[in-house]
Design a protein around this motif. Structure first.
Motif, PDB file in Angstrom:
ATOM      1  N   LEU A  46       2.089  -1.619  -3.049  1.00 32.64           N
ATOM      2  CA  LEU A  46       2.356  -2.706  -3.585  1.00 32.64           C
ATOM      3  C   LEU A  46       1.711  -3.982  -2.761  1.00 32.64           C
ATOM      4  N   GLN A  47       1.661  -3.775  -1.437  1.00 34.40           N
ATOM      5  CA  GLN A  47       1.160  -4.972  -0.664  1.00 34.40           C
ATOM      6  C   GLN A  47      -0.559  -4.797  -0.597  1.00 34.40           C
ATOM      7  N   VAL A  98      -2.078  -3.634  -3.406  1.00 32.28           N
ATOM      8  CA  VAL A  98      -2.696  -4.112  -4.820  1.00 32.28           C
ATOM      9  C   VAL A  98      -2.321  -5.778  -4.597  1.00 32.28           C
ATOM     10  N   LEU A  99      -1.450  -6.257  -4.171  1.00 30.19           N
ATOM     11  CA  LEU A  99      -1.269  -7.881  -4.001  1.00 30.19           C
ATOM     12  C   LEU A  99      -2.631  -8.130  -3.517  1.00 30.19           C
ATOM     13  N   ASP A 104      -5.477  -6.989  -2.875  1.00 29.09           N
ATOM     14  CA  ASP A 104      -6.787  -6.556  -3.336  1.00 29.09           C
ATOM     15  C   ASP A 104      -7.071  -7.687  -4.518  1.00 29.09           C
ATOM     16  N   ASN A 137       6.574   0.508  -8.023  1.00 29.42           N
ATOM     17  CA  ASN A 137       5.921  -1.147  -7.983  1.00 29.42           C
ATOM     18  C   ASN A 137       6.435  -1.771  -9.118  1.00 29.42           C
ATOM     19  N   ILE A 158       1.544  -6.743 -11.436  1.00 29.01           N
ATOM     20  CA  ILE A 158       1.436  -7.066 -10.051  1.00 29.01           C
ATOM     21  C   ILE A 158       0.268  -7.638  -9.873  1.00 29.01           C
ATOM     22  N   ARG A 159      -0.966  -7.326 -10.345  1.00 30.75           N
ATOM     23  CA  ARG A 159      -2.237  -8.037  -9.913  1.00 30.75           C
ATOM     24  C   ARG A 159      -2.201  -9.579 -10.212  1.00 30.75           C
ATOM     25  N   LEU A 173       7.887  -8.587  -1.145  1.00 32.89           N
ATOM     26  CA  LEU A 173       7.458  -7.333  -0.631  1.00 32.89           C
ATOM     27  C   LEU A 173       8.743  -6.274  -0.343  1.00 32.89           C
ATOM     28  N   PRO A 174       8.605  -4.924  -0.543  1.00 34.25           N
ATOM     29  CA  PRO A 174       9.478  -4.232  -0.338  1.00 34.25           C
ATOM     30  C   PRO A 174      10.240  -4.295   1.128  1.00 34.25           C
ATOM     31  N   VAL A 182       8.007  -3.279   4.849  1.00 36.95           N
ATOM     32  CA  VAL A 182       6.655  -3.485   4.706  1.00 36.95           C
ATOM     33  C   VAL A 182       6.364  -4.464   5.635  1.00 36.95           C
ATOM     34  N   LEU A 231       3.599  -6.915   7.157  1.00 33.27           N
ATOM     35  CA  LEU A 231       2.503  -7.657   6.459  1.00 33.27           C
ATOM     36  C   LEU A 231       2.317  -8.781   7.879  1.00 33.27           C
ATOM     37  N   LEU A 266      -0.955 -14.587   0.109  1.00 34.75           N
ATOM     38  CA  LEU A 266      -0.152 -14.303  -1.168  1.00 34.75           C
ATOM     39  C   LEU A 266       0.541 -15.262  -1.852  1.00 34.75           C
ATOM     40  N   ARG A 277      -1.288 -18.015  -3.470  1.00 35.18           N
ATOM     41  CA  ARG A 277      -2.002 -17.461  -4.797  1.00 35.18           C
ATOM     42  C   ARG A 277      -0.849 -17.283  -5.716  1.00 35.18           C
TER      43      ARG A 277
END
Lengths: 198, 339
Positions: free
Chosen positions: A154-155, A157-158, A160, B131, B166-167, B294-295, B298, B300, B308, B311
């Protein structure tokens, strides 16, 4: 300058070897220390993954690496190497494992032959650093679950998609800039063309 | 409260006409939530009792630590129950179940026949479906936050949320706030919404699923005119409406969703945009709530997460339910059905 580079004559281990050894206190002195390490090296070759105290693991790792690298470079017909293997491996069937299993496994390996992780500590009790020492290419499932390179997570994909967006914005900006400069240029050339006629 | 909800639903059942509706439309958001929750619990209990004599099924589990066969109860045991046999790690980390290698099944949905079972986590090799389920769940919970966050004086009518993309960078819920014609949320208000969301995830609530008939769904959502309008088109294919319950909040979704709200880790509600309706639609405006999550587990970098969130602040261009640019009529139905 004609002297040979010494570091190229001696086989080089691919792990960090500290300048001083650890003493690993033992009532029998240095011999006791070596006996401890022999046990550990034997265990490592036998079980391929062991959990133990960090100090002893780090110390035994160096001897195990050296043993395997000697076995690879000299083979099983070399008497001193055989003596070393005989000394370090307390169970003699492991000598066969060393030359017939581990040497073929690591012949073309360009990393260290062993891997060491820091293991979690007990929640209470004495504070002792623990480690997991394993041979590479062992048959057990991996200890780490590192899949951060998987593009489908998921992370990723986001991220990208965010990268793609950013690039598109940049391209649009560049195109706009180009368009402007061309406009200016064409405007100038138009003026140039117009001038003579006037 | 329960008594009151019961009597309300009874009067509804008795009258079966539109006379009873205005009284229910006047319920405050909180009371409507309670009533819906109560009806959900009753229906779930009824369905459990309907199972009757318990039959056994064989579930072939594939995966860590080893493949094994579990004997479970038909129409009662869920994949989550199987996970409970396997261990705590499975209970906490599995988000979705895969039956017979092809069907994605909710963790809290009873198994109906002999099958092979795989439990899917967020970090498996091919996590696309997990996802999607995660994103859908995030949308649904955003609706729950929006209903809880406002004061009683502000009526909140949830509209719908589009299928997970998701994109696009953000999950969405479209909400109708009739008493706020021109609202621009301050950063403080967005923080409050995010805090509400985080509270919901910290509670680690299971996400329950229930298939109900169209009539019951209409009765549950009688206070929400938008949902009531969508329900017939959703139920057109099978005659059933799939409902999900988190804590006291009940919503419609096609599913599947993930197992627990505790599986949502880092989350931020990033923006609220106003959508204006096209001239022919009867609804003039909606608010599009957006967020990113985010799950759990994760890790980040905060800088990457800021990218993110930045955006996700931009308007998500998923099709608006009240102003579909291409089709006019079928869009609303399809969006509702997809959600």
């Amino acid at each position: 300058m004609n002297q040979a580079d010494v570091s190229k004559l001696v086989s080089k281990l691919r792990i960090k070897v500290p300048p001083k050894h650890r003493k690993l206190s033992s009532p029998q002195g240095p011999e006791g220390r070596l006996n401890k390490l022999r046990k550990t090296v034997t265990g490592l070759i036998k079980y391929e993954r062991i959990e133990l105290n960090y100090r002893r693991a780090d110390e035994a790792r160096q001897y195990a690496e050296r043993l395997i690298s000697e076995a690879i470079s000299h083979g099983d017909c070399h008497k001193p190497t055989m003596e070393i293997a005989d000394y370090w491996l307390l169970e003699k069937q492991l000598v066969h494992k060393l030359f017939k299993v581990l040497v073929p496994r690591y012949e073309n390996c360009n990393t260290a032959f062993t891997k060491m992780y820091k293991a979690p500590q007990a929640y209470y009790g004495r504070h002792i650093d623990k480690a997991v020492l394993e041979l590479r290419g062992n048959p057990y499932p991996t200890l780490t679950n590192k899949q951060s390179n998987n593009r489908l997570l998921l992370q990723n994909v986001l991220l990208d998609a965010a990268k793609y967006d950013y690039r598109q914005a940049k391209y649009a900006e560049m195109a706009e800039k180009l368009g402007k400069t061309e406009e200016v240029k064409s405007g100038q050339s138009n003026e140039d063309r117009n001038k003579p006629s006037n | 409260m329960k008594q009151r909800a019961l009597s309300l639903s009874k009067t509804l059942l008795l009258s079966h006409n539109s006379k009873g509706l205005p009284a229910i439309r006047c319920l405050s958001t909180q009371e409507a939530l309670e009533r819906r929750h109560h009806l959900f619990v009753l229906e779930k209990k009824r369905q459990l009792e309907k199972v009757g004599r318990i039959e056994k099924i064989e579930v072939n589990y594939k995966g860590i630590p080893n493949d094994c066969t579990l004997v479970m109860n038909k129409d009662i045991s869920t994949p989550y129950d199987c996970a409970r046999h396997l261990g705590e790690w499975h209970m906490e980390s599995s988000a979705l179940a895969l039956l017979d290698g092809s069907v994605h099944w909710d963790m809290h949905r009873p198994l109906t026949e002999n099958c092979t079972l795989e439990l899917q986590r967020f970090n498996i090799a091919e996590p696309q479906q997990v996802n999607k389920a995660f994103w859908r769940t995030c949308s649904l919970l955003l609706g729950a936050c929006a209903t809880v966050a406002f004061k009683d004086t502000v009526p909140v009518h949830l509209h719908s949320f589009p299928g997970p993309d998701i994109r696009s960078g953000s999950f969405i819920y479209d909400v109708d706030l009739p008493s706020l014609p021109d609202w621009k949320p301050t950063p403080q208000e967005l923080h409050t919404l995010s805090a509400e969301y985080i509270q919901l995830t910290r509670k680690q609530l299971p996400i329950e699923r229930l298939d109900v008939s169209m009539e019951l769904a209409l009765e549950m959502f009688v206070d929400n005119q938008h949902k009531a309008k969508q329900i017939p088109s959703i139920a057109k294919a099978t005659g059933k409406v799939t409902l999900y319950k988190v804590d006291k909040y009940v919503d419609i979704s096609k599913g599947p969703l993930i197992s627990n709200t505790g599986q949502i880790g880092r989350v931020a509600v990033t923006s609220v945009h106003k959508l204006t309706g096209s001239s022919e639609s009867d609804l003039k405006q909606l608010y599009r709530f957006q967020g990113v999550a985010l799950p759990t587990g994760v890790i980040l970098n905060h800088f990457a997460f800021t990218i993110l969130t930045e955006r996700a602040k931009k308007l998500n261009h998923a099709r608006s339910p009240i102003n579909p640019f291409s089709e006019s009529m079928s869009a609303e139905e399809s969006i509702a059905a997809r959600a």
